[in-house]
Design a protein around this motif. Structure first.
Motif, PDB file in Angstrom:
ATOM      1  N   THR A  85       0.865  -1.197   0.000  1.00  0.00           N
ATOM      2  CA  THR A  85       0.000   0.000   0.000  1.00  0.00           C
ATOM      3  C   THR A  85       0.894   1.238   0.000  1.00  0.00           C
ATOM      4  O   THR A  85       1.915   1.280   0.682  1.00  0.00           O
ATOM      5  N   PHE A  86       0.468   2.212  -0.740  1.00  0.00           N
ATOM      6  CA  PHE A  86       1.284   3.410  -0.914  1.00  0.00           C
ATOM      7  C   PHE A  86       0.686   4.541  -0.109  1.00  0.00           C
ATOM      8  O   PHE A  86      -0.522   4.754  -0.116  1.00  0.00           O
ATOM      9  N   LYS A  87       1.545   5.287   0.574  1.00  0.00           N
ATOM     10  CA  LYS A  87       1.026   6.389   1.383  1.00  0.00           C
ATOM     11  C   LYS A  87       1.725   7.679   0.985  1.00  0.00           C
ATOM     12  O   LYS A  87       2.961   7.757   0.989  1.00  0.00           O
ATOM     13  N   PHE A  88       0.946   8.663   0.618  1.00  0.00           N
ATOM     14  CA  PHE A  88       1.509   9.989   0.368  1.00  0.00           C
ATOM     15  C   PHE A  88       1.771  10.683   1.706  1.00  0.00           C
ATOM     16  O   PHE A  88       1.094  10.393   2.708  1.00  0.00           O
ATOM     17  N   ASP A  89       2.736  11.620   1.726  1.00  0.00           N
ATOM     18  CA  ASP A  89       3.039  12.355   2.971  1.00  0.00           C
ATOM     19  C   ASP A  89       1.833  13.128   3.468  1.00  0.00           C
ATOM     20  O   ASP A  89       1.583  13.222   4.652  1.00  0.00           O
TER      21      ASP A  89
ATOM     22  N   SER B 211       6.515   1.736  -5.056  1.00  0.00           N
ATOM     23  CA  SER B 211       7.212   2.724  -4.207  1.00  0.00           C
ATOM     24  C   SER B 211       8.733   2.575  -4.273  1.00  0.00           C
ATOM     25  O   SER B 211       9.465   3.516  -3.993  1.00  0.00           O
TER      26      SER B 211
ATOM     27  N   HIS C   4      10.244   9.114  -4.584  1.00  0.00           N
ATOM     28  CA  HIS C   4       9.961  10.523  -4.233  1.00  0.00           C
ATOM     29  C   HIS C   4       8.498  10.891  -4.406  1.00  0.00           C
ATOM     30  O   HIS C   4       8.068  11.949  -3.966  1.00  0.00           O
TER      31      HIS C   4
ATOM     32  N   LYS D 284       5.890  10.070  -2.996  1.00  0.00           N
ATOM     33  CA  LYS D 284       5.090  10.282  -1.773  1.00  0.00           C
ATOM     34  C   LYS D 284       5.131  11.730  -1.290  1.00  0.00           C
ATOM     35  O   LYS D 284       4.256  12.169  -0.548  1.00  0.00           O
ATOM     36  N   HIS D 285       6.134  12.490  -1.730  1.00  0.00           N
ATOM     37  CA  HIS D 285       6.218  13.892  -1.295  1.00  0.00           C
ATOM     38  C   HIS D 285       5.338  14.816  -2.136  1.00  0.00           C
ATOM     39  O   HIS D 285       5.199  16.000  -1.845  1.00  0.00           O
TER      40      HIS D 285
ATOM     41  N   ARG E 156      -1.302  15.929  -3.837  1.00  0.00           N
ATOM     42  CA  ARG E 156      -2.441  15.651  -4.734  1.00  0.00           C
ATOM     43  C   ARG E 156      -3.564  16.646  -4.528  1.00  0.00           C
ATOM     44  O   ARG E 156      -3.818  17.087  -3.409  1.00  0.00           O
TER      45      ARG E 156
END
Ligand SMILES: O=C(O)CCC(=O)C(=O)O
Length: 357
Positions: free
Chosen positions: A3-7, A299, A304, A306-307, A310
């Motif tokens: 699972t991908f998490k943005f900051d 990921s 990068h 995630k930084h 959106r």
């Protein structure tokens, strides 16, 4: 899949009901996307475009066989052979897929994207009140037009037109103005510049990019905007199946996206985040597209991402999204969808330095 998490959480794109030119100006000038909710809900396309009507129009324009895009992975669509290819399909099969898709998983996905607007649909888009309403909502009439008009005898028509409606900086001031006074002055200007209008009309007639009858009915200061935004040769129809994805990319123009049928979900990123979005190399024909698949993010390959920040929205029928030039966007059709795009050119000084590549 990890699972991908943005900051940071996604920021909803600002929705504006009943927008005025001076409000829109704040977004336009600062190159921010904005969603206009109240302008187009009663436009002709929203009232009259349905399967039957679209079928007649497409038949008249293209006959019984259509050239549409078919996605290679049955999801993604861009004009690139590695992503989607043009195929011929019968009008009936195509419309059936758009309007009567049964199951998402089995459905085959298609996208019709025209390079100019089918003429009947174009006529519906440029109904005079619609054109005038939209231009009023997005154009800031600067303070010259709000009480400080120059004396006609000391100024040539060309200079007045330029002062009143410099298109490149048409949203250049944040002052508001009195609309009655504005309308009066628009009238005066029209009288002053009959000759000017005649020349513009003749040019437009020769180029056949706009409907000159509609143009001649518009207040003069609106005509330049009309000629830029409501062109038959740049306006595009997007008609496609539920689940279609236009993957992350940017355009080198300003753009309005009018949603007519169905809903679309959009994810946007500022051009300032470009280094975090992994564009295809600048020497390739895909340099305006990202290598990232937002629905299945790797990921390790894109550490990068995630930084990046959106911005998101769902675009409903009757709503218009303004996307500034060079803003990245990814679009998912939540239904069988019909949209119209109205792009217009940028001037050279609107290219952000980081996008000069
Ligand atoms: O609606 C879509 O699928 C894509 C629209 C788009 O990319 C655009 O308006 O630039």
């Amino acid at each position: 899949m990890m699972t991908f998490k943005f900051d940071s959480a996604a920021i909803p794109i600002k929705r504006l009901d009943d927008v005025s030119g001076s409000t829109f100006n704040r977004f336009y000038k600062n190159k921010r996307p904005v969603l206009l909710t109240g302008i187009a809900t009663d436009w002709l396309p929203l009232q009259t475009w349905n399967e039957e009507y679209i079928k007649d129009v497409l038949y008249e324009e293209f006959g019984n066989e259509l050239k549409v895009l078919k996605s290679n992975d049955n999801k993604h669509f861009i004009n690139h052979v590695q992503v989607s290819e043009k195929i011929e399909i019968s009008l009936e099969t195509f419309l059936d897929a758009v309007f009567h898709a049964k199951k998402d998983i089995e459905a085959v996905r298609y996208y019709l994207r025209t390079h100019s607007m089918p003429s009947k649909l174009y006529q519906d888009m440029i109904e005079r009140e619609q054109v005038e309403g939209l231009i009023k909502s997005i154009c800031h009439v600067d303070n010259v037009n709000c009480g400080q008009m120059k004396e006609p005898e000391s100024t040539t028509p060309n200079e007045i037109v330029k002062d009143i409606y410099p298109w490149e900086e048409f949203l250049d001031s944040e002052e508001t103005c009195d609309h009655e006074q504005e309308a009066d002055q628009v009238g005066q200007l029209n009288e002053l510049h009959d000759q000017e209008t005649g020349t513009q009309l003749e040019e437009a007639r020769q180029r056949r990019i706009v409907n000159v009858e509609v143009m001649s009915d518009l207040p003069l200061p609106y005509q330049a905007v009309y000629q830029k935004v409501f062109r038959i040769d740049t306006m595009q129809l997007w008609l496609g199946t539920k689940g279609n994805i236009t993957p992350l990319h940017f355009d080198r123009n300003h753009g309005l996206l009018l949603q007519v049928i169905g809903c679309k979900e959009l994810v946007l990123f500022s051009h300032t985040d470009t280094p975090l979005l992994y564009p295809h190399p600048s020497h390739t024909s895909r340099s305006h597209t990202s290598k990232v698949n937002l629905r299945d993010i790797d990921s390790k390959r894109f550490p990068h991402l995630k930084h990046a920040q959106r911005y998101t929205c769902v675009l409903n029928p009757g709503e218009i999204l303004y996307t500034p030039p060079f803003w990245w966007h990814d679009v998912t059709s939540l239904d069988g969808c019909l949209s119209v795009t109205l792009p217009w050119d940028i001037s050279i000084d609107e290219i952000p330095l980081n996008m000069l590549m």
